[in-house]
Write a protein that holds these residues in place. Sequence first.
Motif, PDB file in Angstrom:
ATOM      1  N   ARG A  29       0.834  -1.222   0.000  1.00  0.00           N
ATOM      2  CA  ARG A  29       0.000   0.000   0.000  1.00  0.00           C
ATOM      3  C   ARG A  29       0.861   1.262   0.000  1.00  0.00           C
ATOM      4  NH1 ARG A  29      -4.669   0.476  -1.611  1.00  0.00           N
ATOM      5  NH2 ARG A  29      -5.173   2.027  -0.087  1.00  0.00           N
ATOM      6  N   CYS A  30       2.167   1.103  -0.144  1.00  0.00           N
ATOM      7  CA  CYS A  30       3.106   2.228  -0.145  1.00  0.00           C
ATOM      8  C   CYS A  30       3.670   2.451  -1.544  1.00  0.00           C
ATOM      9  CB  CYS A  30       4.258   1.958   0.817  1.00  0.00           C
ATOM     10  SG  CYS A  30       3.744   1.761   2.534  1.00  0.00           S
ATOM     11  N   VAL A  31       4.004   3.698  -1.847  1.00  0.00           N
ATOM     12  CA  VAL A  31       4.653   4.055  -3.102  1.00  0.00           C
ATOM     13  C   VAL A  31       6.027   4.613  -2.766  1.00  0.00           C
ATOM     14  CG1 VAL A  31       4.568   5.495  -5.168  1.00  0.00           C
ATOM     15  CG2 VAL A  31       2.449   4.588  -4.206  1.00  0.00           C
ATOM     16  N   VAL A  32       7.049   4.068  -3.391  1.00  0.00           N
ATOM     17  CA  VAL A  32       8.421   4.506  -3.191  1.00  0.00           C
ATOM     18  C   VAL A  32       8.875   5.247  -4.438  1.00  0.00           C
ATOM     19  CG1 VAL A  32      10.800   3.738  -2.895  1.00  0.00           C
ATOM     20  CG2 VAL A  32       8.961   2.598  -1.648  1.00  0.00           C
ATOM     21  N   PHE A  33       9.393   6.440  -4.264  1.00  0.00           N
ATOM     22  CA  PHE A  33      10.007   7.206  -5.338  1.00  0.00           C
ATOM     23  C   PHE A  33      11.507   7.039  -5.175  1.00  0.00           C
ATOM     24  CE2 PHE A  33       5.871   9.021  -4.824  1.00  0.00           C
ATOM     25  CZ  PHE A  33       5.477   9.374  -6.108  1.00  0.00           C
ATOM     26  N   GLU A  34      12.169   6.451  -6.157  1.00  0.00           N
ATOM     27  CA  GLU A  34      13.593   6.125  -6.034  1.00  0.00           C
ATOM     28  C   GLU A  34      14.370   6.614  -7.235  1.00  0.00           C
ATOM     29  OE1 GLU A  34      16.395   5.371  -4.730  1.00  0.00           O
ATOM     30  OE2 GLU A  34      15.552   4.713  -2.844  1.00  0.00           O
ATOM     31  N   ASP A  35      15.559   7.123  -6.968  1.00  0.00           N
ATOM     32  CA  ASP A  35      16.413   7.606  -8.052  1.00  0.00           C
ATOM     33  C   ASP A  35      17.688   6.788  -8.205  1.00  0.00           C
ATOM     34  OD1 ASP A  35      17.777   8.385  -5.809  1.00  0.00           O
ATOM     35  OD2 ASP A  35      17.974  10.477  -6.385  1.00  0.00           O
ATOM     36  N   SER A  36      17.791   5.670  -7.488  1.00  0.00           N
ATOM     37  CA  SER A  36      18.998   4.854  -7.597  1.00  0.00           C
ATOM     38  C   SER A  36      18.628   3.392  -7.854  1.00  0.00           C
ATOM     39  CB  SER A  36      19.835   4.946  -6.321  1.00  0.00           C
ATOM     40  OG  SER A  36      19.222   4.225  -5.274  1.00  0.00           O
ATOM     41  N   ALA A  46      10.895  -5.154  -0.974  1.00  0.00           N
ATOM     42  CA  ALA A  46       9.986  -4.934   0.151  1.00  0.00           C
ATOM     43  C   ALA A  46       8.538  -5.187  -0.234  1.00  0.00           C
ATOM     44  CB  ALA A  46      10.141  -3.506   0.676  1.00  0.00           C
ATOM     45  N   GLY A  47       8.250  -5.228  -1.536  1.00  0.00           N
ATOM     46  CA  GLY A  47       6.880  -5.418  -1.987  1.00  0.00           C
ATOM     47  C   GLY A  47       6.130  -4.111  -2.182  1.00  0.00           C
ATOM     48  N   ALA A  48       6.855  -2.995  -2.186  1.00  0.00           N
ATOM     49  CA  ALA A  48       6.235  -1.679  -2.359  1.00  0.00           C
ATOM     50  C   ALA A  48       6.043  -1.385  -3.843  1.00  0.00           C
ATOM     51  CB  ALA A  48       7.104  -0.601  -1.721  1.00  0.00           C
ATOM     52  N   ASN A  49       5.206  -0.417  -4.121  1.00  0.00           N
ATOM     53  CA  ASN A  49       5.016   0.080  -5.478  1.00  0.00           C
ATOM     54  C   ASN A  49       6.148   1.058  -5.763  1.00  0.00           C
ATOM     55  OD1 ASN A  49       2.240  -0.996  -6.260  1.00  0.00           O
ATOM     56  ND2 ASN A  49       1.906  -0.146  -4.232  1.00  0.00           N
ATOM     57  N   LEU A  50       6.734   0.953  -6.930  1.00  0.00           N
ATOM     58  CA  LEU A  50       7.924   1.722  -7.262  1.00  0.00           C
ATOM     59  C   LEU A  50       7.664   2.694  -8.384  1.00  0.00           C
ATOM     60  CD1 LEU A  50      11.022   2.248  -7.205  1.00  0.00           C
ATOM     61  CD2 LEU A  50      11.247   0.278  -8.752  1.00  0.00           C
ATOM     62  N   ALA A  62      13.278  -2.338 -13.809  1.00  0.00           N
ATOM     63  CA  ALA A  62      12.103  -3.022 -13.270  1.00  0.00           C
ATOM     64  C   ALA A  62      11.030  -2.045 -12.800  1.00  0.00           C
ATOM     65  CB  ALA A  62      12.511  -3.930 -12.113  1.00  0.00           C
ATOM     66  N   ALA A  63      11.353  -0.767 -12.717  1.00  0.00           N
ATOM     67  CA  ALA A  63      10.354   0.216 -12.281  1.00  0.00           C
ATOM     68  C   ALA A  63       9.230   0.263 -13.313  1.00  0.00           C
ATOM     69  CB  ALA A  63      10.991   1.596 -12.132  1.00  0.00           C
ATOM     70  N   PRO A  64       7.980   0.084 -12.886  1.00  0.00           N
ATOM     71  CA  PRO A  64       6.873   0.115 -13.837  1.00  0.00           C
ATOM     72  C   PRO A  64       6.638   1.512 -14.418  1.00  0.00           C
ATOM     73  CG  PRO A  64       6.065  -0.225 -11.613  1.00  0.00           C
ATOM     74  CD  PRO A  64       7.551  -0.252 -11.545  1.00  0.00           C
ATOM     75  N   LEU A  65       7.161   2.529 -13.751  1.00  0.00           N
ATOM     76  CA  LEU A  65       7.032   3.904 -14.238  1.00  0.00           C
ATOM     77  C   LEU A  65       8.302   4.645 -13.865  1.00  0.00           C
ATOM     78  CD1 LEU A  65       5.310   6.243 -15.436  1.00  0.00           C
ATOM     79  CD2 LEU A  65       4.525   6.681 -13.099  1.00  0.00           C
ATOM     80  N   VAL A  66       8.856   5.376 -14.826  1.00  0.00           N
ATOM     81  CA  VAL A  66      10.006   6.246 -14.567  1.00  0.00           C
ATOM     82  C   VAL A  66       9.601   7.646 -14.977  1.00  0.00           C
ATOM     83  CG1 VAL A  66      12.413   6.762 -15.130  1.00  0.00           C
ATOM     84  CG2 VAL A  66      11.657   4.385 -14.937  1.00  0.00           C
ATOM     85  N   VAL A  67       9.744   8.609 -14.062  1.00  0.00           N
ATOM     86  CA  VAL A  67       9.345   9.989 -14.318  1.00  0.00           C
ATOM     87  C   VAL A  67      10.567  10.899 -14.282  1.00  0.00           C
ATOM     88  CG1 VAL A  67       7.007   9.633 -13.413  1.00  0.00           C
ATOM     89  CG2 VAL A  67       8.809  10.441 -11.880  1.00  0.00           C
ATOM     90  N   GLN A  68      10.443  12.041 -14.922  1.00  0.00           N
ATOM     91  CA  GLN A  68      11.502  13.043 -14.912  1.00  0.00           C
ATOM     92  C   GLN A  68      11.432  13.917 -13.663  1.00  0.00           C
ATOM     93  OE1 GLN A  68      13.942  13.329 -17.095  1.00  0.00           O
ATOM     94  NE2 GLN A  68      13.192  11.739 -18.445  1.00  0.00           N
ATOM     95  N   HIS A  69      10.216  14.090 -13.142  1.00  0.00           N
ATOM     96  CA  HIS A  69       9.980  14.958 -11.985  1.00  0.00           C
ATOM     97  C   HIS A  69       8.630  14.599 -11.385  1.00  0.00           C
ATOM     98  CE1 HIS A  69       7.343  17.078 -14.765  1.00  0.00           C
ATOM     99  NE2 HIS A  69       8.371  17.134 -15.597  1.00  0.00           N
TER     100      HIS A  69
END
Length: 86
Positions: A29-36, A46-50, A62-69
């Motif tokens: 139920r968590c969303v992780v924003f990661e840049d590495s 961890a089973g989080a949404n990435l 493997a990130a289902p979505l990659v954003v610029q900002h």
Amino acid sequence: IHGDLVQQPKPHPEAYLRAAAALNLPPERCVVFEDSPSGARAALAAGANLVGVRLPATPSAAAPLVVQHFEDPALGPYLERLWEPH
């Protein structure tokens, strides 16, 4: 949660598991924003949404979505789909 509060560094999922527990939420139920890449692997482990945040070092493919900002127009629909009843 920061590095001083965990025993295992990324890509171990401990930091994200502790963050979810601190929020009293399951990791899915968590969303992780990661840049590495190591952080992306930790979030997935961890089973989080990435959501990958693109910097010069691109996060895990493997990130289902990659954003610029954080105002990327693709982000809203992705987050809405996460919270739809399954």
